[in-house]
Design a protein around this motif. Structure first.
Motif, mmCIF file in Angstrom:
data_model
loop_
_atom_site.group_PDB
_atom_site.id
_atom_site.type_symbol
_atom_site.label_atom_id
_atom_site.label_comp_id
_atom_site.label_asym_id
_atom_site.label_seq_id
_atom_site.Cartn_x
_atom_site.Cartn_y
_atom_site.Cartn_z
ATOM 1 N N PRO A 88 0.892 -1.160 0.045
ATOM 2 C CA PRO A 88 0.064 -0.121 0.047
ATOM 3 C C PRO A 88 0.927 1.311 0.015
ATOM 4 C CG PRO A 88 -0.880 -1.501 1.703
ATOM 5 C CD PRO A 88 0.533 -2.177 1.214
ATOM 6 N N MET A 89 0.323 2.192 -0.535
ATOM 7 C CA MET A 89 0.878 3.429 -0.801
ATOM 8 C C MET A 89 2.461 3.437 -1.311
ATOM 9 S SD MET A 89 -0.491 5.745 2.641
ATOM 10 C CE MET A 89 0.315 4.442 3.885
ATOM 11 N N GLY A 90 2.573 2.475 -2.276
ATOM 12 C CA GLY A 90 4.017 2.494 -2.833
ATOM 13 C C GLY A 90 5.074 1.878 -2.073
ATOM 14 N N ARG A 91 4.917 1.491 -0.823
ATOM 15 C CA ARG A 91 6.058 1.170 -0.217
ATOM 16 C C ARG A 91 6.369 -0.228 -0.562
ATOM 17 N NH1 ARG A 91 6.424 -0.602 6.004
ATOM 18 N NH2 ARG A 91 8.814 -1.238 5.950
ATOM 19 N N THR A 92 8.050 -0.354 -0.650
ATOM 20 C CA THR A 92 8.312 -1.707 -0.986
ATOM 21 C C THR A 92 8.610 -2.512 0.253
ATOM 22 O OG1 THR A 92 9.455 -0.536 -2.822
ATOM 23 C CG2 THR A 92 10.369 -2.647 -2.101
ATOM 24 N N TYR A 93 8.295 -3.822 0.289
ATOM 25 C CA TYR A 93 8.674 -4.821 1.272
ATOM 26 C C TYR A 93 9.365 -5.966 0.722
ATOM 27 C CZ TYR A 93 4.580 -2.603 3.445
ATOM 28 O OH TYR A 93 3.660 -1.709 3.953
ATOM 29 N N GLU A 94 10.226 -6.358 1.707
ATOM 30 C CA GLU A 94 11.393 -7.411 1.237
ATOM 31 C C GLU A 94 11.273 -8.541 2.229
ATOM 32 O OE1 GLU A 94 14.906 -6.463 -0.628
ATOM 33 O OE2 GLU A 94 14.354 -4.602 -0.739
ATOM 34 N N TRP A 95 11.486 -9.807 1.880
ATOM 35 C CA TRP A 95 11.978 -10.879 2.939
ATOM 36 C C TRP A 95 12.362 -11.988 1.989
ATOM 37 C CZ3 TRP A 95 6.985 -9.432 1.048
ATOM 38 C CH2 TRP A 95 6.352 -10.650 0.204
ATOM 39 N N ASP A 96 12.965 -12.883 2.904
ATOM 40 C CA ASP A 96 13.324 -14.141 2.372
ATOM 41 C C ASP A 96 12.710 -15.146 2.775
ATOM 42 O OD1 ASP A 96 15.588 -13.134 0.955
ATOM 43 O OD2 ASP A 96 17.124 -13.101 2.959
ATOM 44 N N TRP A 102 6.437 -23.185 3.137
ATOM 45 C CA TRP A 102 7.390 -22.409 3.390
ATOM 46 C C TRP A 102 7.088 -21.502 4.460
ATOM 47 C CZ3 TRP A 102 3.783 -22.384 -0.360
ATOM 48 C CH2 TRP A 102 2.910 -21.360 -0.355
ATOM 49 N N ALA A 103 8.183 -20.695 5.035
ATOM 50 C CA ALA A 103 8.177 -19.881 6.076
ATOM 51 C C ALA A 103 8.963 -18.523 5.914
ATOM 52 C CB ALA A 103 8.172 -20.187 7.429
ATOM 53 N N SER A 104 8.575 -17.258 6.050
ATOM 54 C CA SER A 104 9.634 -16.526 5.981
ATOM 55 C C SER A 104 10.691 -16.170 7.020
ATOM 56 C CB SER A 104 9.007 -14.938 6.007
ATOM 57 O OG SER A 104 8.281 -14.694 7.409
ATOM 58 N N CYS A 105 11.881 -15.720 6.561
ATOM 59 C CA CYS A 105 12.979 -15.880 7.668
ATOM 60 C C CYS A 105 12.940 -14.818 8.755
ATOM 61 C CB CYS A 105 14.277 -15.855 6.773
ATOM 62 S SG CYS A 105 14.506 -17.042 5.675
ATOM 63 N N PRO A 106 13.363 -15.054 9.678
ATOM 64 C CA PRO A 106 13.370 -13.706 10.804
ATOM 65 C C PRO A 106 13.825 -12.527 10.216
ATOM 66 C CG PRO A 106 14.513 -15.708 11.713
ATOM 67 C CD PRO A 106 14.316 -15.786 10.246
ATOM 68 N N GLY A 107 13.006 -11.458 10.654
ATOM 69 C CA GLY A 107 13.329 -10.096 10.214
ATOM 70 C C GLY A 107 12.721 -9.658 8.882
ATOM 71 N N ALA A 108 11.647 -10.540 8.413
ATOM 72 C CA ALA A 108 10.924 -10.286 7.218
ATOM 73 C C ALA A 108 9.958 -8.974 7.603
ATOM 74 C CB ALA A 108 9.840 -11.403 6.758
ATOM 75 N N PRO A 146 6.191 -10.933 7.858
ATOM 76 C CA PRO A 146 6.269 -12.272 8.232
ATOM 77 C C PRO A 146 4.951 -13.074 7.782
ATOM 78 C CG PRO A 146 6.696 -10.889 10.389
ATOM 79 C CD PRO A 146 6.041 -10.100 9.029
ATOM 80 N N ASN A 147 5.445 -14.266 7.053
ATOM 81 C CA ASN A 147 4.241 -15.108 6.625
ATOM 82 C C ASN A 147 4.702 -16.342 6.185
ATOM 83 O OD1 ASN A 147 5.721 -15.675 3.608
ATOM 84 N ND2 ASN A 147 6.010 -13.559 4.058
ATOM 85 N N SER A 148 3.760 -17.319 6.189
ATOM 86 C CA SER A 148 4.027 -18.945 5.813
ATOM 87 C C SER A 148 3.071 -19.414 4.872
ATOM 88 C CB SER A 148 4.034 -19.609 7.109
ATOM 89 O OG SER A 148 2.884 -19.447 7.636
ATOM 90 N N GLY A 149 3.215 -20.473 4.359
ATOM 91 C CA GLY A 149 2.212 -20.976 3.495
ATOM 92 C C GLY A 149 2.540 -22.444 3.340
ATOM 93 N N ALA A 150 1.650 -23.109 2.599
ATOM 94 C CA ALA A 150 1.436 -24.473 1.822
ATOM 95 C C ALA A 150 0.590 -24.424 0.724
ATOM 96 C CB ALA A 150 0.844 -25.314 3.261
ATOM 97 N N LEU A 151 1.148 -25.333 -0.313
ATOM 98 C CA LEU A 151 0.562 -25.731 -1.293
ATOM 99 C C LEU A 151 0.378 -27.195 -1.121
ATOM 100 C CD1 LEU A 151 -0.378 -24.389 -4.159
ATOM 101 C CD2 LEU A 151 1.741 -25.669 -5.000
ATOM 102 N N ARG A 152 -0.859 -27.670 -1.260
ATOM 103 C CA ARG A 152 -0.999 -29.141 -1.219
ATOM 104 C C ARG A 152 -1.571 -29.684 -2.651
ATOM 105 N NH1 ARG A 152 -3.760 -27.677 3.411
ATOM 106 N NH2 ARG A 152 -5.748 -28.414 2.568
#
Length: 156
Positions: free
Chosen positions: A62-70, A84-90, A93-99
């Motif tokens: 939102p509002m053109g902000r850039t977000y980064e994470w590993d 998967w799960a984001s690394c500390p400091g993201a 912070p996020n995680s997900g699964a594809l079944r």
């Protein structure tokens, strides 16, 4: 979902499914390719593989902000699942699964279930804004699955 959820219990979770008329191995190969992931997302994220099990994400918020994470792949079962799960400091912070499950008895289609969990940035205000936009996020996940289905089914 076996991968860790974001640390904040007030985070958001989305889950949607779609049937793709291709065998699980083919569907898995599409989702395992980082270049395919960024093009499915509304923020036109750039996804770069930094190793076989880690990706670096850059997305516009939102509002053109850039977000980064590993993010690290925490489970990888060809033809069955990717988590998967984001690394500390993201930034997000996020995680997900594809079944991937058999979508037909003949094995020629796949039921794809995508689960995402995330903690919006910005503290209480960020959570309020994300809550107000939850319906849009759900639509974007549905759109991404529909686009993945279109692209996978159109492959020769």
């Amino acid at each position: 979902m076996n991968s860790p959820a974001p640390s904040d219990p007030d985070g958001f979770r989305l889950e949607r499914s779609v049937i793709i008329r291709r065998p699980p191995g083919r569907v898995y190969a599409f989702w395992r390719e980082p270049a395919n992931l960024g093009s499915l997302l509304p923020a036109q994220a750039r996804v770069t593989a930094t190793s076989n099990r880690r990706t670096h994400w850059v997305a516009q918020g939102p509002m053109g902000r850039t977000y980064e994470w590993d993010a690290d792949i925490t489970r990888d079962e060809p033809g069955r699942a990717i988590e998967w799960a984001s690394c500390p400091g993201a930034d997000v912070p996020n995680s997900g699964a594809l079944r991937l499950d058999a979508g037909s008895a003949d094995g020629e289609s796949t039921r794809v279930t995508l689960s995402l969990s995330y903690d919006p940035p910005g503290g209480r205000l960020g959570k309020f804004v994300a809550g107000a936009m939850q319906g849009r996020a759900e639509q974007e996940v549905e759109r991404a699955l529909a686009e993945a289905r279109r692209r996978i089914e159109s492959e020769a």
